[in-house]
Design a protein around this motif. Structure first.
Motif, PDB file in Angstrom:
ATOM      1  N   ARG A  19       0.836  -1.209   0.000  1.00  0.00           N
ATOM      2  CA  ARG A  19       0.000   0.000   0.000  1.00  0.00           C
ATOM      3  C   ARG A  19       0.864   1.250   0.000  1.00  0.00           C
ATOM      4  NH1 ARG A  19      -3.074  -3.001   3.759  1.00  0.00           N
ATOM      5  NH2 ARG A  19      -2.116  -1.833   5.481  1.00  0.00           N
ATOM      6  N   GLN A  20       1.948   1.216   0.786  1.00  0.00           N
ATOM      7  CA  GLN A  20       2.842   2.371   0.844  1.00  0.00           C
ATOM      8  C   GLN A  20       3.533   2.601  -0.503  1.00  0.00           C
ATOM      9  OE1 GLN A  20       5.776   2.064   3.929  1.00  0.00           O
ATOM     10  NE2 GLN A  20       6.506   4.156   3.674  1.00  0.00           N
ATOM     11  N   GLN A  21       3.971   1.523  -1.163  1.00  0.00           N
ATOM     12  CA  GLN A  21       4.604   1.665  -2.470  1.00  0.00           C
ATOM     13  C   GLN A  21       3.624   2.199  -3.506  1.00  0.00           C
ATOM     14  OE1 GLN A  21       6.138  -2.218  -3.303  1.00  0.00           O
ATOM     15  NE2 GLN A  21       7.817  -2.080  -1.818  1.00  0.00           N
TER      16      GLN A  21
ATOM     17  N   ARG B 135       3.966   5.671  -5.597  1.00  0.00           N
ATOM     18  CA  ARG B 135       3.899   5.801  -7.059  1.00  0.00           C
ATOM     19  C   ARG B 135       2.799   6.754  -7.481  1.00  0.00           C
ATOM     20  NH1 ARG B 135       5.257   0.140  -6.957  1.00  0.00           N
ATOM     21  NH2 ARG B 135       3.053  -0.404  -6.857  1.00  0.00           N
ATOM     22  N   ARG B 136       1.673   6.703  -6.795  1.00  0.00           N
ATOM     23  CA  ARG B 136       0.568   7.601  -7.147  1.00  0.00           C
ATOM     24  C   ARG B 136       0.957   9.059  -6.908  1.00  0.00           C
ATOM     25  NH1 ARG B 136      -3.499  10.285  -4.821  1.00  0.00           N
ATOM     26  NH2 ARG B 136      -2.760   9.692  -2.744  1.00  0.00           N
ATOM     27  N   LEU B 137       1.622   9.324  -5.795  1.00  0.00           N
ATOM     28  CA  LEU B 137       2.032  10.697  -5.505  1.00  0.00           C
ATOM     29  C   LEU B 137       3.073  11.191  -6.505  1.00  0.00           C
ATOM     30  CD1 LEU B 137       2.262  10.595  -1.588  1.00  0.00           C
ATOM     31  CD2 LEU B 137       0.463  11.604  -2.998  1.00  0.00           C
ATOM     32  N   ARG B 138       4.021  10.305  -6.864  1.00  0.00           N
ATOM     33  CA  ARG B 138       5.035  10.711  -7.847  1.00  0.00           C
ATOM     34  C   ARG B 138       4.407  10.993  -9.204  1.00  0.00           C
ATOM     35  NH1 ARG B 138       7.979   6.675  -5.095  1.00  0.00           N
ATOM     36  NH2 ARG B 138       7.412   5.120  -6.662  1.00  0.00           N
ATOM     37  N   GLU B 139       3.425  10.195  -9.600  1.00  0.00           N
ATOM     38  CA  GLU B 139       2.746  10.429 -10.869  1.00  0.00           C
ATOM     39  C   GLU B 139       1.982  11.743 -10.837  1.00  0.00           C
ATOM     40  OE1 GLU B 139       1.531   9.655 -14.801  1.00  0.00           O
ATOM     41  OE2 GLU B 139       3.149   8.890 -13.521  1.00  0.00           O
ATOM     42  N   GLN B 140       1.344  12.035  -9.722  1.00  0.00           N
ATOM     43  CA  GLN B 140       0.644  13.313  -9.599  1.00  0.00           C
ATOM     44  C   GLN B 140       1.612  14.484  -9.688  1.00  0.00           C
ATOM     45  OE1 GLN B 140      -1.618  13.228  -5.963  1.00  0.00           O
ATOM     46  NE2 GLN B 140      -3.326  12.103  -6.881  1.00  0.00           N
ATOM     47  N   GLU B 141       2.763  14.355  -9.039  1.00  0.00           N
ATOM     48  CA  GLU B 141       3.760  15.422  -9.104  1.00  0.00           C
ATOM     49  C   GLU B 141       4.283  15.607 -10.523  1.00  0.00           C
ATOM     50  OE1 GLU B 141       6.705  14.286  -6.310  1.00  0.00           O
ATOM     51  OE2 GLU B 141       5.497  14.774  -4.533  1.00  0.00           O
TER      52      GLU B 141
END
Length: 228
Positions: free
Chosen positions: A98-100, A104-110
């Motif tokens: 879940r943390q990974q 990845r979701r946060l990096r994609e949003q950034e």
């Protein structure tokens, strides 16, 4: 608790047998390794009691939990410990996944946000580049205002496509290049130099020299025939 000590309960309604048995098993857990659980039922009154020893005379005895050896209990405890460890590992792995995924979701949003904020991806930049290319395509045609139009288009492209820091750097490089005599415009595409071959005059053909003529035609020295 001594092994032969009977754990007895008052008359219990059938719907509470499960709770009573759970409490009994919890209490028996502190007894020696060879303890067992026996249910004693009075055939006359229906009274039910539980014991880890022997039932009273005249009651029916039902074995709930068989007597186990110390080795059986040790193996059971090891299996329970392994099960707890496996469950802990699964919970930890699930939390890590879940943390990974969240990372990845946060990096994609950034990344998407950075792309949206990059002026090089804006519609204004695309239009400025198109205008600059149009000016560059007209270079070398002898227009008197080529330098002025190119400089204006270049500056519009820099303002539309560069971040503030990049724009400052571009102006600094522009000034340095201008001072050193180099080409001041990094985006300029110089037109190709076309070398045209010299124009050679077409030689004037010499008039034929006739050697013989009659009423209808003439013949020159090379044997060519010309009508009269």
């Amino acid at each position: 608790m001594p092994a032969d000590h009977a754990i007895r309960y008052a008359l219990i309604p059938p719907r509470l047998y499960g709770l009573a048995l759970a409490g009994l098993l919890s209490a028996v857990g502190s007894t020696p390794a060879h303890a067992q659980v026996i249910r004693c039922t009075d055939p006359v009154s229906g009274r039910v009691t539980y014991t880890d020893g022997k039932c009273a005379s005249g009651t029916r005895a039902d074995e709930i939990e068989a007597r186990r050896s110390p080795q059986d209990i040790l193996e059971e405890r090891e299996r329970a410990a392994q099960a707890r460890e496996l469950s802990r590992e699964r919970i930890q792995q699930s939390a890590e996944r879940r943390q990974q995924n969240e990372g990845r979701r946060l990096r994609e949003q950034e990344r998407l946000q950075a792309e949206r904020q990059d002026p090089a991806n804006s519609q204004e930049c695309a239009q400025a580049r198109h205008d600059l290319q149009g000016v560059q395509d007209t270079l070398g045609r002898g227009m008197y205002d080529e330098a002025t139009r190119l400089d204006a288009a270049q500056r519009r492209a820099e303002q539309a496509c560069l971040t503030p820091d990049q724009w400052v750097q571009a102006q600094r490089e522009r000034n340095l290049n201008a001072a050193s005599g180099n080409a001041p415009y990094p985006y300029v595409v110089q037109p190709p130099v076309v070398i045209r071959p010299p124009v050679r005059p077409t030689p004037t053909p010499k008039p034929p020299v006739f050697t013989h003529c009659n009423v209808f035609r003439c013949t020159d020295a090379a044997g060519n025939i010309y009508p009269r």
